[in-house]
Design a protein around this motif. Sequence first.
Motif, PDB file in Angstrom:
ATOM      1  N   ILE A   1       0.838  -1.200   0.000  1.00  0.00           N
ATOM      2  CA  ILE A   1       0.000   0.000   0.000  1.00  0.00           C
ATOM      3  C   ILE A   1       0.871   1.248   0.000  1.00  0.00           C
ATOM      4  O   ILE A   1       0.634   2.207  -0.749  1.00  0.00           O
TER       5      ILE A   1
ATOM      6  N   TYR B   1       2.965   1.396  -3.578  1.00  0.00           N
ATOM      7  CA  TYR B   1       2.272   1.602  -4.847  1.00  0.00           C
ATOM      8  C   TYR B   1       1.190   2.678  -4.782  1.00  0.00           C
ATOM      9  O   TYR B   1       0.707   3.132  -5.816  1.00  0.00           O
ATOM     10  N   GLY B   2       0.795   3.063  -3.572  1.00  0.00           N
ATOM     11  CA  GLY B   2      -0.192   4.128  -3.453  1.00  0.00           C
ATOM     12  C   GLY B   2       0.425   5.476  -3.807  1.00  0.00           C
ATOM     13  O   GLY B   2       1.520   5.816  -3.332  1.00  0.00           O
ATOM     14  N   LYS B   3      -0.261   6.258  -4.611  1.00  0.00           N
ATOM     15  CA  LYS B   3       0.286   7.531  -5.081  1.00  0.00           C
ATOM     16  C   LYS B   3       0.140   8.645  -4.048  1.00  0.00           C
ATOM     17  O   LYS B   3       0.986   9.523  -3.944  1.00  0.00           O
ATOM     18  N   ASP B   4      -0.938   8.599  -3.292  1.00  0.00           N
ATOM     19  CA  ASP B   4      -1.252   9.659  -2.344  1.00  0.00           C
ATOM     20  C   ASP B   4      -0.980   9.178  -0.923  1.00  0.00           C
ATOM     21  O   ASP B   4      -1.633   8.262  -0.430  1.00  0.00           O
ATOM     22  N   LYS B   5      -0.014   9.784  -0.238  1.00  0.00           N
ATOM     23  CA  LYS B   5       0.373   9.331   1.104  1.00  0.00           C
ATOM     24  C   LYS B   5      -0.762   9.491   2.103  1.00  0.00           C
ATOM     25  O   LYS B   5      -0.927   8.675   3.009  1.00  0.00           O
TER      26      LYS B   5
ATOM     27  N   LYS C   1      -3.998   9.283   1.447  1.00  0.00           N
ATOM     28  CA  LYS C   1      -4.948   8.207   1.205  1.00  0.00           C
ATOM     29  C   LYS C   1      -4.385   6.864   1.681  1.00  0.00           C
ATOM     30  O   LYS C   1      -5.128   6.013   2.177  1.00  0.00           O
ATOM     31  N   ASN C   2      -3.070   6.682   1.520  1.00  0.00           N
ATOM     32  CA  ASN C   2      -2.445   5.460   2.029  1.00  0.00           C
ATOM     33  C   ASN C   2      -2.659   5.336   3.535  1.00  0.00           C
ATOM     34  O   ASN C   2      -2.998   4.267   4.049  1.00  0.00           O
TER      35      ASN C   2
END
Length: 272
Positions: free
Chosen positions: A238, A241-245, A247-248
Amino acid sequence: MNARSIPSSIPSGRLASLDILRGFDLFMLVFFQPVFVAFARHWSETPVFSFLLKQFNHIPWVGFSAWDLVMPLFLFMVGTAMPFSFEKYLANPDKWAIYRKITKRFVILFILGAVVQGNLLSLDPLRLRLYSNTLQAIAVGYLISAILLLHLSRKGQLVVTFLLLAGYWALLTFLGDFTPDGNFAEAVDRAILGRFRDGVSYAEDGSWSFSDSYRYTWVLTSMVFGVTTMMGVFAGQIMKYGKDKKKNCQLLFVIGVVLLLSAWLLSFQTPI
């Protein structure tokens, strides 16, 4: 020293949150627990200190304290780092390079665990304990997770992780009970490790017996070591590969709450 010589950021490639968590876990283990317990014993009758002292002792059987979370947290952190450390190997069709690394790490950790808690350096077969240490649990969790990470899709990893947990639950539920002497994990350890199990004591005539107070299980519980490490793998994926910290962080928080609620509901049938 001028301002330019002071590092302004975390070194490239480091996961700051994992470094902080690892430092916190080690701090709890090697410094805070022994120092705090020695200090707080003088005020053990005070409700606050009495409660806090209980958090730095293992629960004998049902339930858990903060101290019971230190060992599984190490497994979780090992898994969290794996999506980052394995990145360069995943696209390589030749898996021998990474398997040499995995095998070397597994063997070293297992031997070190035998040295730390298994009396390996005593060179006395009667004192040898084959599987008894957190380092060995990390080795097994790492091996299971490495195989899943290298050969399965993320969906496949989730499925196998769930099957490991469900399989462990089923074995304990249907092949025994949840008492210290009657649980199936205890029976497996006694059958496989025998006199090489930690907690075994010897009499003067050479006979041996299992301790009534030693309740840690290892062989069957290796399934859960793999699950705990894979939980870390999923958290690492997560974050990687998640772009937005932001949102992660929100996703990790929601998943954590869901898992806690699920564990609480399951505890009515399967005691913690």
